[in-house]
Design a protein around this motif. Structure first.
Motif, PDB file in Angstrom:
ATOM      1  N   ARG A 318       0.819  -1.213   0.000  1.00 39.69           N
ATOM      2  CA  ARG A 318       0.000   0.000   0.000  1.00 39.69           C
ATOM      3  C   ARG A 318       0.852   1.263   0.000  1.00 39.69           C
ATOM      4  O   ARG A 318       0.321   2.368  -0.122  1.00 39.69           O
ATOM      5  N   PHE A 319       2.182   1.106   0.161  1.00 39.29           N
ATOM      6  CA  PHE A 319       3.087   2.257   0.196  1.00 39.29           C
ATOM      7  C   PHE A 319       4.264   1.981  -0.747  1.00 39.29           C
ATOM      8  O   PHE A 319       5.400   1.787  -0.298  1.00 39.29           O
ATOM      9  N   PRO A 320       4.008   1.967  -2.035  1.00 38.61           N
ATOM     10  CA  PRO A 320       5.047   1.533  -2.987  1.00 38.61           C
ATOM     11  C   PRO A 320       6.258   2.458  -3.045  1.00 38.61           C
ATOM     12  O   PRO A 320       7.332   2.040  -3.487  1.00 38.61           O
ATOM     13  N   VAL A 321       6.151   3.724  -2.601  1.00 43.36           N
ATOM     14  CA  VAL A 321       7.283   4.647  -2.695  1.00 43.36           C
ATOM     15  C   VAL A 321       8.244   4.496  -1.520  1.00 43.36           C
ATOM     16  O   VAL A 321       9.306   5.115  -1.522  1.00 43.36           O
ATOM     17  N   LEU A 322       7.891   3.695  -0.535  1.00 44.93           N
ATOM     18  CA  LEU A 322       8.730   3.566   0.652  1.00 44.93           C
ATOM     19  C   LEU A 322       9.625   2.334   0.576  1.00 44.93           C
ATOM     20  O   LEU A 322       9.198   1.266   0.122  1.00 44.93           O
ATOM     21  N   ASP A 323      10.840   2.492   1.056  1.00 40.42           N
ATOM     22  CA  ASP A 323      11.728   1.347   1.266  1.00 40.42           C
ATOM     23  C   ASP A 323      11.573   0.883   2.706  1.00 40.42           C
ATOM     24  O   ASP A 323      11.212   1.656   3.592  1.00 40.42           O
ATOM     25  N   TRP A 324      11.857  -0.384   2.939  1.00 41.19           N
ATOM     26  CA  TRP A 324      11.773  -0.894   4.297  1.00 41.19           C
ATOM     27  C   TRP A 324      12.832  -1.948   4.540  1.00 41.19           C
ATOM     28  O   TRP A 324      13.339  -2.565   3.596  1.00 41.19           O
ATOM     29  N   GLU A 325      13.142  -2.149   5.810  1.00 41.16           N
ATOM     30  CA  GLU A 325      14.181  -3.102   6.191  1.00 41.16           C
ATOM     31  C   GLU A 325      13.864  -3.664   7.572  1.00 41.16           C
ATOM     32  O   GLU A 325      13.430  -2.942   8.465  1.00 41.16           O
ATOM     33  N   ILE A 326      14.067  -4.963   7.719  1.00 40.66           N
ATOM     34  CA  ILE A 326      13.938  -5.615   9.024  1.00 40.66           C
ATOM     35  C   ILE A 326      15.249  -6.318   9.332  1.00 40.66           C
ATOM     36  O   ILE A 326      15.707  -7.158   8.548  1.00 40.66           O
ATOM     37  N   ALA A 327      15.840  -5.978  10.454  1.00 46.79           N
ATOM     38  CA  ALA A 327      17.120  -6.563  10.848  1.00 46.79           C
ATOM     39  C   ALA A 327      16.957  -7.278  12.184  1.00 46.79           C
ATOM     40  O   ALA A 327      16.571  -6.658  13.178  1.00 46.79           O
ATOM     41  N   GLY A 328      17.235  -8.564  12.187  1.00 47.54           N
ATOM     42  CA  GLY A 328      17.190  -9.330  13.425  1.00 47.54           C
ATOM     43  C   GLY A 328      18.524  -9.271  14.143  1.00 47.54           C
ATOM     44  O   GLY A 328      19.417  -8.498  13.797  1.00 47.54           O
ATOM     45  N   THR A 329      18.679 -10.106  15.159  1.00 47.44           N
ATOM     46  CA  THR A 329      19.930 -10.163  15.904  1.00 47.44           C
ATOM     47  C   THR A 329      20.831 -11.236  15.313  1.00 47.44           C
ATOM     48  O   THR A 329      20.393 -12.088  14.527  1.00 47.44           O
ATOM     49  N   THR A 330      22.095 -11.188  15.712  1.00 49.55           N
ATOM     50  CA  THR A 330      23.045 -12.179  15.200  1.00 49.55           C
ATOM     51  C   THR A 330      22.790 -13.567  15.776  1.00 49.55           C
ATOM     52  O   THR A 330      23.206 -14.566  15.198  1.00 49.55           O
ATOM     53  N   GLN A 331      22.127 -13.638  16.933  1.00 54.08           N
ATOM     54  CA  GLN A 331      21.822 -14.924  17.537  1.00 54.08           C
ATOM     55  C   GLN A 331      20.321 -15.051  17.765  1.00 54.08           C
ATOM     56  O   GLN A 331      19.634 -14.067  18.028  1.00 54.08           O
ATOM     57  N   ASP A 332      19.835 -16.266  17.626  1.00 51.79           N
ATOM     58  CA  ASP A 332      18.418 -16.518  17.864  1.00 51.79           C
ATOM     59  C   ASP A 332      18.218 -16.862  19.340  1.00 51.79           C
ATOM     60  O   ASP A 332      19.051 -17.542  19.946  1.00 51.79           O
ATOM     61  N   VAL A 333      17.142 -16.357  19.915  1.00 50.30           N
ATOM     62  CA  VAL A 333      16.838 -16.631  21.311  1.00 50.30           C
ATOM     63  C   VAL A 333      15.383 -17.076  21.419  1.00 50.30           C
ATOM     64  O   VAL A 333      14.569 -16.816  20.531  1.00 50.30           O
ATOM     65  N   GLU A 334      15.082 -17.743  22.527  1.00 51.02           N
ATOM     66  CA  GLU A 334      13.715 -18.172  22.772  1.00 51.02           C
ATOM     67  C   GLU A 334      13.011 -17.144  23.653  1.00 51.02           C
ATOM     68  O   GLU A 334      13.564 -16.682  24.652  1.00 51.02           O
ATOM     69  N   LEU A 335      11.814 -16.779  23.265  1.00 50.91           N
ATOM     70  CA  LEU A 335      10.994 -15.846  24.031  1.00 50.91           C
ATOM     71  C   LEU A 335       9.842 -16.605  24.667  1.00 50.91           C
ATOM     72  O   LEU A 335       9.375 -17.616  24.132  1.00 50.91           O
ATOM     73  N   GLU A 336       9.398 -16.109  25.786  1.00 53.78           N
ATOM     74  CA  GLU A 336       8.243 -16.685  26.469  1.00 53.78           C
ATOM     75  C   GLU A 336       7.366 -15.535  26.963  1.00 53.78           C
ATOM     76  O   GLU A 336       7.500 -15.053  28.073  1.00 53.78           O
ATOM     77  N   THR A 337       6.504 -15.068  26.071  1.00 56.25           N
ATOM     78  CA  THR A 337       5.617 -13.954  26.382  1.00 56.25           C
ATOM     79  C   THR A 337       4.363 -14.104  25.526  1.00 56.25           C
ATOM     80  O   THR A 337       4.219 -15.091  24.797  1.00 56.25           O
ATOM     81  N   ASP A 338       3.457 -13.146  25.625  1.00 54.92           N
ATOM     82  CA  ASP A 338       2.230 -13.204  24.840  1.00 54.92           C
ATOM     83  C   ASP A 338       2.545 -12.765  23.409  1.00 54.92           C
ATOM     84  O   ASP A 338       2.697 -11.580  23.123  1.00 54.92           O
ATOM     85  N   ARG A 339       2.658 -13.741  22.527  1.00 57.15           N
ATOM     86  CA  ARG A 339       3.073 -13.447  21.150  1.00 57.15           C
ATOM     87  C   ARG A 339       2.059 -12.558  20.446  1.00 57.15           C
ATOM     88  O   ARG A 339       2.427 -11.649  19.693  1.00 57.15           O
ATOM     89  N   HIS A 340       0.787 -12.840  20.679  1.00 60.92           N
ATOM     90  CA  HIS A 340      -0.259 -12.047  20.028  1.00 60.92           C
ATOM     91  C   HIS A 340      -0.165 -10.589  20.446  1.00 60.92           C
ATOM     92  O   HIS A 340      -0.245  -9.678  19.600  1.00 60.92           O
ATOM     93  N   ARG A 341       0.008 -10.319  21.756  1.00 57.44           N
ATOM     94  CA  ARG A 341       0.091  -8.937  22.224  1.00 57.44           C
ATOM     95  C   ARG A 341       1.373  -8.264  21.743  1.00 57.44           C
ATOM     96  O   ARG A 341       1.371  -7.071  21.412  1.00 57.44           O
TER      97      ARG A 341
END
Length: 587
Positions: A318-341
């Motif tokens: 819906r925003f074709p003129v915008l660039d975007w980027e998602i950068a994760g961390t160098t290591q993967d970790v396990e989370l234990e929280t409300d994923r939906h929230r």
């Protein structure tokens, strides 16, 4: 006070000198035209201290002076009393009023202190020095040298004091003081009466305020109940449209042709947007009343980043003129929280970043600042927010508008809800932004929130009898389609009466029970069941339930499922899997 100018000195060697000291103090105060009551107070303080000097030190001196302020005006009348006696024991206790003496020692000293505006005492085994002053306000012109000479000569020519005359003067002063005290008493009584009347008014005002507060609270609670009921009523048909359209898109009943797929996609997208709006309204209502429930689950950060990437990828269309980027961390970790929230918070932050960035780029980055928390940064190059509006963007139903943002749609609920949810996840959202320079929203939450609810895997319902008691055909259809891939035996009942025979004849393994049945209330039907069957019941409702209702139902059934909850399908599968495994383990 800037400086002091000496007027006279009275040496105390005999008892009559105490009287002379008092008379001199009275004459000086009268010469300065102090009020009659102030003259008496000053003379009384001098008399008490002069008597102490004679009684406890044997001899000493009183020096009277006039205080001059920085501008050369007369600002006070004072004295310095000195002696070479043994000093005063327990001086601190005497001055703070805590000293008790059987002879009355210290009473005069304490009284003199209270009669003066400024009082300083230094005492030791080598003697005592007391400096005290009564302020003159407003300051006045300082007496000329000729005037000072006149008062000095008057004090010197008065001669020795006559004790009898002094007694008469003291008697007159006592009468004057008594009259003044009587006037003060009358004023005090009038003030007390006024205060009593005022207190009655304050009590009445507090009563009215308390009543008004109760009315506002009741109105707010009524609004919240109405709001919750209405949003639930709206949510139920929306969820049916949304879930059934998803089933069609998945090809559960056969593949769709391209045109049908396109049409159903439009329906699904519209239902999702409407559902999102209703969900935000309901979440705000639940957050205000404290009814939001946090359901922690275990998942990996990499999996969550992928979920965000899919969301941003779809949003960016819906925003074709915008660039975007998602950068994760160098290591993967396990989370234990409300994923939906957590996803709900990020969806709101990312959606805002895209909406308020006409051109440029949106970046989402992830950090692990320590072993207990995780941070998500949403940064954009958009219009930015002025510092004075930073707090306003987190207020409900308030949108900071500018001429360049008139076309941007929204309810003003996203950021307030995001901050409330962040708090529930033991975190917070901070904002750094300048007008015209973009915005940076930093979300920080705990990695581990609480106990884990595992997602159902390897579910097999072969030979499991499931009874659906619900008068909504759409709701029965949705559960049937959710469970069909796991091969259960589905039995349906549209009323409480029609379910009774099935309950006794089949003895189902799992029972989905709606609370709003057309003939008998679901709770009444639940109470009529034997207790061995209560452990198989999953209450399945769209009604908003308060804590008391949830607690009451929780004692009579296996779990309570909310049809309007965003994770409703997942919760259905989870509860069915858990109940099935427990029954198989029991056998």
């Amino acid at each position: 006070m800037h400086s002091a100018r000496r007027i006279a000195t009275i040496h105390i060697r005999e008892e009559t000198d105490v009287v002379t000291c008092r008379q001199s103090a009275k004459r000086i105060a009268g010469w300065l035209e102090l009020s009659q009551l102030e003259q008496i107070r000053f003379a009384t303080a001098v008399s008490e201290l002069a008597r102490n000097v004679y009684q406890y030190a044997g001899e000493g001196a009183f020096h009277f002076d006039l205080a001059e302020n920085a501008t050369g005006q007369l600002a006070g009348l004072g004295f310095e009393a000195t002696d070479h006696g043994p000093g005063i024991a327990a001086i601190d206790q005497i001055l703070d009023g805590s000293y008790v003496s059987p002879t009355g020692m210290g009473v005069g000293l304490r009284g003199a202190q209270r009669l003066m505006d400024d009082f300083d005492i230094r005492t030791s085994a080598k003697g005592t020095r007391i400096r005290a002053r009564k302020f003159i306000y407003p300051p006045r012109s300082f007496p000329a040298p000729a005037q000072l000479n006149v008062i000095r000569e008057q004090l010197q020519t008065d001669g020795a004091a006559d004790p009898f005359i002094e007694l008469q003067v003291r008697g007159t002063e006592l009468l004057l003081t008594a009259a003044e005290l009587q006037n003060k008493q009358v004023e005090l009584e009038a003030t007390n009466l006024e205060l009593e009347n005022t207190n009655k008014g304050v009590v009445a005002l507090y009563s009215e305020l308390e009543k008004a507060t109760d009315e506002v609270r009741e109105a707010s609670e009524s609004k919240s109940r109405f709001f919750a009921n209405m949003t639930h009523e709206i949510r139920t048909p929306i969820n049916i449209v949304e879930n059934i359209s998803k089933l069609l898109l998945k090809g559960v009943d056969g593949p769709l042709n391209p045109e049908q797929h396109k049409q159903v996609s439009f329906i699904s997208d519209a239902a999702s947007e409407l559902s999102e709006l209703v969900n935000e309204l309901l979440d705000i209502s639940e957050a205000e009343s404290g009814r939001i429930e946090i359901v922690p689950v275990r998942f990996t950060l990499a999996d969550f980043i992928e979920q965000l990437r899919q969301f941003v990828s779809a949003l960016s269309q819906r925003f074709p003129v915008l660039d975007w980027e998602i950068a994760g961390t160098t290591q993967d970790v396990e989370l234990e929280t409300d994923r939906h929230r957590l996803f709900q918070i990020m969806r709101n932050l990312i959606g805002n970043a895209f909406k308020y960035t006409p051109s440029g780029k949106v970046c989402i980055r992830t950090y692990l600042p320590d072993e207990h928390s995780i941070e998500f940064l949403v940064e954009d190059t958009g219009v930015g927010i002025a510092p004075e509006n930073h707090a306003k963007v987190f207020e409900e139903f308030l949108r900071v508008r500018s001429p360049s943002q008139n076309q941007i749609q929204g309810t003003g609920l996203g950021l307030p809800l995001a901050r409330r949810l962040a708090g529930l996840l033991h975190g917070d959202i901070t904002l750094h932004s300048e007008l015209g320079k973009g915005s940076r929203f930093l979300l920080k939450v705990d990695r581990h929130h609480g106990s884990t609810a595992r997602e159902p895997v390897g579910l097999d319902l072969s030979g499991v009898n499931i009874l659906l008691i619900d008068d909504s055909e759409a709701d029965r259809y949705l559960i049937s389609r959710l469970l069909q891939p796991y091969h259960p035996v589905i039995i349906e009942a549209v009323t409480a009466a029609s379910s009774i025979d099935k309950l006794h004849a089949v003895r189902p393994d799992i029972i989905f029970l709606d609370l709003d049945l057309p003939d008998i209330a679901g709770e009444d039907l639940l109470e009529s069941m034997d207790w061995s069957m209560h452990a198989r019941v999953l209450v399945n409702t769209a009604k908003p339930l308060d804590e008391a209702a949830l607690e009451r139902l929780g004692r009579q059934c296996r779990a309570v499922l909310q049809k309007s909850h965003p994770d409703y399908p997942e919760q259905v599968l989870y509860q069915v899997r858990r109940l099935t495994e427990e029954q198989r383990d029991a056998h």
